[in-house]
Design an enzyme around this catalytic site. Sequence first.
Site, PDB file in Angstrom:
ATOM      1  N   ASP A   1      82.090  92.410 110.314  1.00 18.36           N
ATOM      2  CA  ASP A   1      81.033  92.641 111.179  1.00 18.36           C
ATOM      3  C   ASP A   1      79.941  91.517 111.515  1.00 18.36           C
ATOM      4  O   ASP A   1      80.428  90.299 111.509  1.00 18.36           O
ATOM      5  CB  ASP A   1      79.875  93.769 110.237  1.00 18.36           C
TER       6      ASP A   1
ATOM      7  N   HIS B   1      81.048  89.645 114.124  1.00 10.02           N
ATOM      8  CA  HIS B   1      80.417  90.252 115.272  1.00 10.02           C
ATOM      9  C   HIS B   1      79.156  89.146 115.675  1.00 10.02           C
ATOM     10  O   HIS B   1      78.119  89.394 116.294  1.00 10.02           O
ATOM     11  CB  HIS B   1      79.806  91.537 114.943  1.00 10.02           C
TER      12      HIS B   1
END
Length: 399
Positions: free
Chosen positions: A218, A241
């Site tokens: 993430d 991310h």
Amino acid sequence: MDSNIWLLFIIFLVAHVNICRGNNFTEKVFDVTSYGASPDGQNDSTQAFLKAWNEACTTDCGLLGRAKVLIPEGTFLTGPLCFRGLCKSAMVVEVNGMIVAPTDLRVFRKEWIVFRYVNGLLITGSGGINGLGATAWRKRKGNRLPPSLKLMSVTNTHLQSISFTDSKFFHVLVGQSAHVTIKSINISAPGNSPNTDGIHISESIDVQIQNSTIGSGDDCISIGSGSKNVTVRNVFCGPGHGISVGSLGKYKYDLGVDGIYVTNCTLSRTTNGVRIKTWRDSPAINATNLRFYDIVMEEVENPIIIDQEYCPGTCDDDKPPSRVKISGVTFEKIRGTSATDVAINLLCSSTVPCDIKLKDIDLRPMPPSPGMLPTVPLSTCIHVGNATAEGYIFPPACF
Ligand SMILES: *[C@@H]1O[C@H](CO)[C@@H](O)[C@H](O)[C@H]1NC(C)=O
Ligand SMILES: *[C@@H]1O[C@H](CO)[C@@H](O)[C@H](O)[C@H]1NC(C)=O
Ligand SMILES: *[C@@H]1O[C@H](CO)[C@@H](O)[C@H](O)[C@H]1NC(C)=O
Ligand SMILES: *[C@@H]1O[C@H](CO)[C@@H](O)[C@H](O)[C@H]1NC(C)=O
Ligand SMILES: *[C@@H]1O[C@H](CO)[C@@H](O)[C@H](O)[C@H]1NC(C)=O
Ligand SMILES: *[C@@H]1O[C@H](CO)[C@@H](O)[C@H](O)[C@H]1NC(C)=O
Ligand SMILES: *[C@@H]1O[C@H](CO)[C@@H](O)[C@H](O)[C@H]1NC(C)=O
Ligand SMILES: *[C@@H]1O[C@H](CO)[C@@H](O)[C@H](O)[C@H]1NC(C)=O
């Protein structure tokens, strides 16, 4: 009372009035193995860790002294650990071994390792913290799993050198804290592991993250509600991310952010580079004074992105637009390669258009595969308000 019992009581008292001898920089060491911790990775060491902390925390080492909890080499299995202050002296936790989490999720309520109400804390060492998340990722998702390390309501705290692996949820969470420095840490989890953010910050002031390597499933770093004066410098991110401000405005009581500086970072093969994300139907808050400077992108899918319709799950497009006002944002000296056509993607809010500045941007397409035509990167703008562009901008600004 029987005199023998009195005697025992006094011996007990003397043994437990912990004072560090000497002056100035005295350090007293509390080795967890002296409290029964077992370095075999099998026996549960939770109680031993808590005893060592409690003794260290209640020891008065003087104004400049420190009490150190030592986790020596070896593997230590521990359940939830809440290390609470306030402590009598500044605290050091030296992790030279590996702390591993139980895989049985019934052991956890919401947390694994937490430091709370500590002023003056150094967490350091050559060891690490392994959340053994792989089995948990398949069973449950998101915030019903415990983060590996939570720093809650701490001040004057340094986290350095240790490594984090495979957290069940976020690796490091900093909340309601002030004056926190995180440096030279290494965070590593697979790119497809759910919600394994590297470092998440919220409701905190003066947080510095430096010289660290983060790979996760993430955000490498997410800077959320109520963060002020946060600096991210010299961080390598990938996979993951990217480095995000937000998400903001999901909840009614979310606060704005002010003063975020991200500089000298490299993002490698991440889904986003530098990102600002806010939800629709948000409270009216501000995200202001955000500066992204001197950043290298290597095959990043969305190198520069503002997404004010952020919604990773099921979404309702009829919800009113975000009321997070984004202003005072600079993207400067950002260069490298974009893995998609849209290298600069500015999707702002129709109610509060965003105010941004681009300066010295050079984002190139990746070399085409054999037989393919090269792509032409572009930038897209929706509801961009007061925008300025300076210097060389490629792809050319859309405003
Ligand atoms: C403690 O610090 C003071 C002032 O810095 C110094 O004069 C003194 O010698 C130190 N004492 C010890 C025991 O180190
Ligand atoms: C746990 O510790 C006890 C005593 O400290 C030891 O006898 C036992 O072998 C250990 N168990 C495991 C599984 O290592
Ligand atoms: C940066 O971090 C690495 C380890 O990740 C360490 O070896 C190096 O000394 C650090 N440099 C600084 C300036 O802190
Ligand atoms: C970070 O940890 C990963 C996995 O443990 C390792 O492969 C990598 O070399 C480490 N990076 C640094 C800079 O220490
Ligand atoms: C903000 O951060 C800078 C360093 O980045 C620090 O010097 C300054 O004291 C911080 N301000 C506050 C109010 O914490
Ligand atoms: C920028 O990052 C590189 C490594 O990525 C490091 O060697 C260099 O010292 C950093 N410069 C500054 C000013 O932080
Ligand atoms: C947002 O910024 C505006 C303009 O500076 C200010 O009037 C407003 O009070 C701020 N809102 C919040 C919630 O801080
Ligand atoms: C537009 O942005 C520039 C540069 O950021 C700033 O100086 C100016 O005050 C802004 N104008 C308005 C109307 O917000």
